[in-house]
Design an enzyme around this catalytic site. Structure first.
Site, PDB file in Angstrom:
ATOM      1  N   ARG A   1       1.932   2.049  13.955  1.00 55.35           N
ATOM      2  CA  ARG A   1       2.213   1.392  12.674  1.00 55.35           C
ATOM      3  C   ARG A   1       1.196   0.292  12.375  1.00 55.35           C
ATOM      4  O   ARG A   1       0.897   0.002  11.225  1.00 55.35           O
ATOM      5  CB  ARG A   1       3.619   0.794  12.695  1.00 55.35           C
ATOM      6  CG  ARG A   1       4.063   0.311  11.322  1.00 55.35           C
ATOM      7  CD  ARG A   1       5.463  -0.288  11.341  1.00 55.35           C
ATOM      8  NE  ARG A   1       5.526  -1.478  12.134  1.00 55.35           N
ATOM      9  CZ  ARG A   1       6.374  -1.696  13.134  1.00 55.35           C
ATOM     10  NH1 ARG A   1       7.266  -0.798  13.473  1.00 55.35           N
ATOM     11  NH2 ARG A   1       6.345  -2.816  13.819  1.00 55.35           N
TER      12      ARG A   1
ATOM     13  N   TYR B   1       1.336  -2.888 -15.021  1.00 55.95           N
ATOM     14  CA  TYR B   1       1.952  -1.614 -14.622  1.00 55.95           C
ATOM     15  C   TYR B   1       3.474  -1.804 -14.552  1.00 55.95           C
ATOM     16  O   TYR B   1       3.957  -2.733 -13.899  1.00 55.95           O
ATOM     17  CB  TYR B   1       1.367  -1.236 -13.261  1.00 55.95           C
ATOM     18  CG  TYR B   1       1.898  -0.009 -12.606  1.00 55.95           C
ATOM     19  CD1 TYR B   1       1.695   1.254 -13.154  1.00 55.95           C
ATOM     20  CD2 TYR B   1       2.579  -0.099 -11.384  1.00 55.95           C
ATOM     21  CE1 TYR B   1       2.163   2.383 -12.513  1.00 55.95           C
ATOM     22  CE2 TYR B   1       3.048   1.037 -10.741  1.00 55.95           C
ATOM     23  CZ  TYR B   1       2.840   2.272 -11.308  1.00 55.95           C
ATOM     24  OH  TYR B   1       3.301   3.394 -10.672  1.00 55.95           O
TER      25      TYR B   1
ATOM     26  N   ASP C   1      -4.691  -6.328  -9.905  1.00 59.67           N
ATOM     27  CA  ASP C   1      -4.576  -4.878  -9.755  1.00 59.67           C
ATOM     28  C   ASP C   1      -5.852  -4.300 -10.371  1.00 59.67           C
ATOM     29  O   ASP C   1      -6.033  -4.325 -11.592  1.00 59.67           O
ATOM     30  CB  ASP C   1      -3.312  -4.384 -10.471  1.00 59.67           C
ATOM     31  CG  ASP C   1      -3.058  -2.892 -10.251  1.00 59.67           C
ATOM     32  OD1 ASP C   1      -4.039  -2.140 -10.086  1.00 59.67           O
ATOM     33  OD2 ASP C   1      -1.877  -2.486 -10.275  1.00 59.67           O
TER      34      ASP C   1
ATOM     35  N   LYS D   1      -4.970   7.045  -7.093  1.00 60.28           N
ATOM     36  CA  LYS D   1      -5.670   7.429  -8.319  1.00 60.28           C
ATOM     37  C   LYS D   1      -7.089   7.895  -7.968  1.00 60.28           C
ATOM     38  O   LYS D   1      -7.255   8.990  -7.475  1.00 60.28           O
ATOM     39  CB  LYS D   1      -5.658   6.246  -9.306  1.00 60.28           C
ATOM     40  CG  LYS D   1      -4.249   5.653  -9.513  1.00 60.28           C
ATOM     41  CD  LYS D   1      -3.309   6.578 -10.260  1.00 60.28           C
ATOM     42  CE  LYS D   1      -1.846   6.183 -10.197  1.00 60.28           C
ATOM     43  NZ  LYS D   1      -1.495   4.857 -10.650  1.00 60.28           N
TER      44      LYS D   1
END
Ligand SMILES: *Cc1c(COP(=O)(O)O)cnc(C)c1O
Length: 393
Positions: free
Chosen positions: A61, A114, A186, A211
């Site tokens: 992790r 967003y 962002d 994206k």
């Protein structure tokens, strides 16, 4: 047109960086690409090593060599000190905000953000006792007037991923420095290639790698890149929240990165071509795309950005629901769906007045967001041309 090959002195150019960063064929028996390390347990050779945790990898992790490879590549390309991968772009947003916001704080959030980021603020941050104030994306240095004694951070997204307003990031960064606030951005629209946030005063840059970095609509992935000052806060948030990406998704991010520069060049060229074509159509009231000379954000885009990507919006003259549905339902090359940044072309209808609170959306026509994929623009125009015929009835 701005170019993606402007970069800091002494650094390689963007197209070279995306090809070479994050891989070391000599250390991989000559294989061009790094292997995918899958795993949870990492063994320690001795009790002493186990307690000292000195070895570079201690648990799946926390990191793997595959994760490190992509993190190092993004940190170099975006120009920050350290990158942390997350399981999605949205998780990058929430982890980055939680790294700084504390109960009793006030944060400044751009009104064009967003939409799930809004939901996080309105639901989760509210529950934790953090107050969110939305501000006009065009506020620039005027944001100083909104800063309170308990303001912790300013969150920006430029341009907004639906309404495409450009923010004056350097002016906001100046206020953030003076008032000792963290500045988060962002940066998904521009990708790490077309805007260099750390050269403009940003402390933490977020990418929905889902994206353009992944680029093929086949994986969810996020990145948080921090400067030296912010890095330890992000690291602590990542550790305590248990944020980690999947091994396969990380590899798909590395794979996508290799062609990012060449894909963006085509997305940009085609998007500009279609945006100009749409701007001249009688059915279109306006096109929202900072790369267009007539766009209100064009001067800021030219000043600060190195290129434009394939995402823009238009407002139609009509808002007649049946006609708009006929236009969109019949499209053959444009898919209808969320997300963007893959090789395929997309369109979604949206309505900004349903979520804005600090500013008002006054356009009356139907807004559509387009993602221009890698298809030939002649075919895309023919598809839209047929759509406009259906729109007219
Ligand atoms: C898609 C998107 C996100 C969220 O990314 P996911 O990987 O879908 O969670 C965040 N910000 C912007 C601007 C986006 O377009």
């Amino acid at each position: 047109m701005s170019r993606s090959d402007k970069t800091d002195k002494g650094r390689r150019h963007a197209a070279t960086e995306v090809v070479h960063e994050g891989r070391d064929p000599k250390a991989q028996h000559g294989f061009v690409n790094p292997p995918v390390y899958r795993g949870s347990t990492v063994l320690f050779p001795t009790v002493e090593e186990l307690f000292a945790r000195r070895q570079p990898y201690t648990y799946g992790r926390r990191s793997t060599p595959t994760v490190k490879a992509l993190e190092n590549a993004i940190a170099t390309i975006e120009g920050g000190a350290v990158t942390t991968l997350t399981a999605s772009g949205y998780q990058a947003v929430t982890t980055a905000i939680l790294a700084f916001a504390e109960s009793g704080d006030h944060i400044l959030m751009v009104d064009s953000v967003y939409q799930p980021t809004r939901t996080f603020c309105d639901v989760m941050l509210k529950k934790l006792g953090v107050e969110t104030e939305y501000y006009d994306p065009l506020i620039g240095g005027g944001i100083a007037a909104l800063v309170r004694p308990n303001t912790r951070l300013i969150f920006t997204e430029s341009p907004g991923s639906q309404t495409l307003e450009m923010q004056d990031i350097p002016a906001i960064a100046k206020v953030a420095r003076e008032k000792k606030l963290w500045l988060l951005m962002d940066n998904t629209w521009a990708s790490p290639l077309y805007f260099k946030p750390f050269l403009h005063g940003v402390d933490v840059s977020i990418q929905a790698a889902t994206k353009y970095i992944v680029g093929h609509a086949d994986a969810m992935l996020g990145t948080i890149t921090a400067n030296e000052r912010a890095a330890k806060f992000i690291d602590r948030a990542k550790e305590t929240l248990g944020t980690c990406p999947g091994s396969e998704e990380t590899y798909l991010g590395l794979r996508g990165l290799r062609t990012l520069d060449v894909r963006l060049e085509r997305h940009q060229k085609s998007a500009l071509d279609i945006a100009m074509w749409l701007a001249a159509r009688p059915e279109v009231a306006r096109v929202l795309y900072p790369a267009l000379p007539g766009d209100p954000g064009h001067a800021l885009w030219r000043r600060d950005f190195l290129g434009a990507t394939g995402l823009f919006s238009v407002v139609l003259k009509t808002s007649e629901a049946k006609a708009v549905a006929a236009m969109l339902d019949g499209l053959e090359l444009f898919g209808m769906g969320y997300s963007w940044g893959g090789y395929e072309s997309l369109v979604i209808p949206f309505n900004p007045s349903s979520y804005r609170t600090a500013t008002r959306w006054t356009d009356e026509g139907q807004a559509l967001r387009f993602h221009i994929g890698l298809d030939d623009v002649r075919d895309l125009k023919a598809d839209l041309e047929a759509g406009f015929k259906r729109l007219a009835g």
